[in-house]
Design an enzyme around this catalytic site. Structure first.
Site, short mmCIF file in Angstrom:
data_model
loop_
_atom_site.label_atom_id
_atom_site.label_comp_id
_atom_site.label_asym_id
_atom_site.label_seq_id
_atom_site.Cartn_x
_atom_site.Cartn_y
_atom_site.Cartn_z
N ASP A 183 40.93 45.60 40.70
CA ASP A 183 40.28 46.18 39.52
C ASP A 183 41.20 46.04 38.31
O ASP A 183 42.31 46.57 38.29
CB ASP A 183 40.00 47.66 39.78
CG ASP A 183 39.20 48.31 38.66
OD1 ASP A 183 38.89 47.64 37.66
OD2 ASP A 183 38.89 49.51 38.79
N HIS A 185 40.00 46.94 35.14
CA HIS A 185 39.65 48.02 34.20
C HIS A 185 39.42 47.51 32.78
O HIS A 185 39.63 48.24 31.81
CB HIS A 185 40.78 49.07 34.19
CG HIS A 185 40.32 50.45 34.52
ND1 HIS A 185 40.58 51.53 33.72
CD2 HIS A 185 39.60 50.92 35.56
CE1 HIS A 185 40.06 52.62 34.26
NE2 HIS A 185 39.46 52.28 35.38
N GLU A 209 37.34 43.00 39.64
CA GLU A 209 36.46 43.92 38.92
C GLU A 209 36.85 44.06 37.45
O GLU A 209 38.03 44.21 37.14
CB GLU A 209 36.53 45.28 39.61
CG GLU A 209 35.69 46.36 38.98
CD GLU A 209 35.72 47.64 39.79
OE1 GLU A 209 35.57 48.72 39.18
OE2 GLU A 209 35.89 47.57 41.03
N HIS A 284 29.70 51.48 41.85
CA HIS A 284 30.89 52.20 41.40
C HIS A 284 30.73 53.68 41.76
O HIS A 284 29.67 54.26 41.56
CB HIS A 284 30.99 52.03 39.88
CG HIS A 284 32.16 52.67 39.23
ND1 HIS A 284 32.07 53.86 38.52
CD2 HIS A 284 33.46 52.30 39.16
CE1 HIS A 284 33.25 54.18 38.03
NE2 HIS A 284 34.12 53.25 38.41
#
Length: 381
Positions: A183, A185, A209, A284
């Site tokens: 991830d 972000h 991600e 999510h």
């Protein structure tokens, strides 16, 4: 049966719970929240309650249409999250009225168990490797890790190598029979993504991600085409319309959040839309037990489901955890990295209302960190 009252509870560490009561004693629970904006969403829920008091709770789709479209100004994370929690609670009520799990009302189960993953933290390769090993010992077959802390628009070769080394350390622990998701972000620019993603190809992550921010979704095709690494996005997209152009960019995985993207009703529609683009679903869900229960109901009724995020032991949950507000934790006892199909009515969980009310006496005022670069400029968290 009529809706009699809506109550909201600020529950530590950063959750907002909603209880909808009916005049026949059936209650439903939802989790409407934007992390760091819980009080704002709470106000939106109570504004929307004007449309609901005295109404039939089983007219779920009608209520969804009125709540999302009845105001001249539409959309955005606050409104869609408020609607999401209400929608979850109404589906919970519907399942309890009919005596079946929500997935039964969505067409019935398409699988017997749903794969879930655990979160790992840590900064150094040694740290992440140790945490990955602990998740393997706990039975998980997949983990997700942060890709990097703050990153410059185009960062140094050293920082790039640091990211690759951390992922490599986790891959070494997991071997080839387990998966790691990474991830970012939204901390990478398009240019930085195009530099880094090809270097991750030999490590074969399950997906990467949010490599770029959602406002740069128009650049996703360039990111997707820069490497063979599957790209996942969607936690900050709030409707099927938000996903429409993104799905066409070539992403591999859609990640709507059932507490942000309009609830069970809308996430179910996003899943069907994603299926037409050969895109898998990995919803999510770093939130509380109600959001996870709602996510799993969708998972069991969704053909293109891939894997489910869950927050047990996640770094956000300091002072409270996923099981603390359940009368029976059995639905979230994962075996060999899978959740069993829920069989209880509604969302399939029993909320400990007394525990929720006690927690709400403390409440919370959680805010996400605000980061800065070395030169003092704002950095993406």
């Amino acid at each position: 049966m009529k809706i009699a009252a809506l109550e909201t509870f600020l529950v530590p560490p950063r959750w907002l719970f909603l209880r909808i009561a009916t005049d026949e004693g059936v209650t439903g629970w939802g989790e409407p929240v934007v992390e760091g904006r819980a009080e704002t969403v709470r106000a939106a829920v109570h504004e929307l309650s004007d449309h609901l008091i005295g109404q039939d709770p089983l007219r779920i789709e009608h209520h969804w249409q009125v709540l999302t479209k009845g105001g001249f100004y539409r959309g955005g994370p606050v409104l869609s999250s408020a609607v999401a929690g209400i929608d979850q609670a109404l589906w919970d009520i519907a399942g309890k009225v009919h005596g079946v799990p929500v997935h039964h009302l969505l067409g019935g189960p398409v699988r017997d168990r749903a794969r879930v993953y655990g979160w790992i933290g840590g900064d150094s390769p040694t740290d992440v490797a140790e945490q990955a090993r602990a998740q393997v010992e706990a039975g998980f077959t997949a983990v997700k890790m942060n890709g990097a802390a703050r990153l410059r628009h185009i960062d140094t070769p050293a920082r790039t190598r640091e990211i690759v080394d951390r992922v490599a350390a986790v891959r070494e622990v997991l071997g080839d029979d387990r998966d790691v998701a990474v991830d970012f972000h939204g901390r990478m620019s398009t240019a930085m993504s195009r530099r880094l993603l090809p270097l991750l190809e030999p490590l074969q992550p399950l997906f990467v991600e949010e490599p770029v921010l959602p406002e740069h979704s128009r650049d996703l095709r360039r990111v997707v085409e820069s490497s063979s690494v599957p790209i996942a996005v969607g936690e900050r997209l709030f409707s099927r319309w938000d996903f429409r152009d993104v799905l066409a960019s070539g992403i591999a995985v859609a990640q709507p959040d059932v507490s942000h993207a309009g609830g069970i009703s809308e996430v179910r529609r996003i899943a069907a839309l994603a299926e037409t683009y050969d895109v898998a679903m990995a919803p999510h869900c770093p939130l509380g037990p109600i959001a996870l229960a709602a996510s799993l109901q969708i998972a069991f009724a969704t053909p293109n489901f891939l894997i489910q995020e869950q927050s047990l032991g996640i770094h956000y949950n300091r002072g409270a955890d996923l099981l603390d507000h359940l009368l029976d934790p059995t639905p979230f006892r994962f075996v060999d990295g899978y959740a069993a199909r829920p069989t209880g009515p509604g969302l399939g969980i029993d909320i400990d209302e007394d525990a929720v009310r006690r927690a709400a006496e403390t409440g919370h005022r959680w805010r996400n960190p605000v980061w800065h670069h070395e030169d003092g400029a704002f950095a993406e968290w």
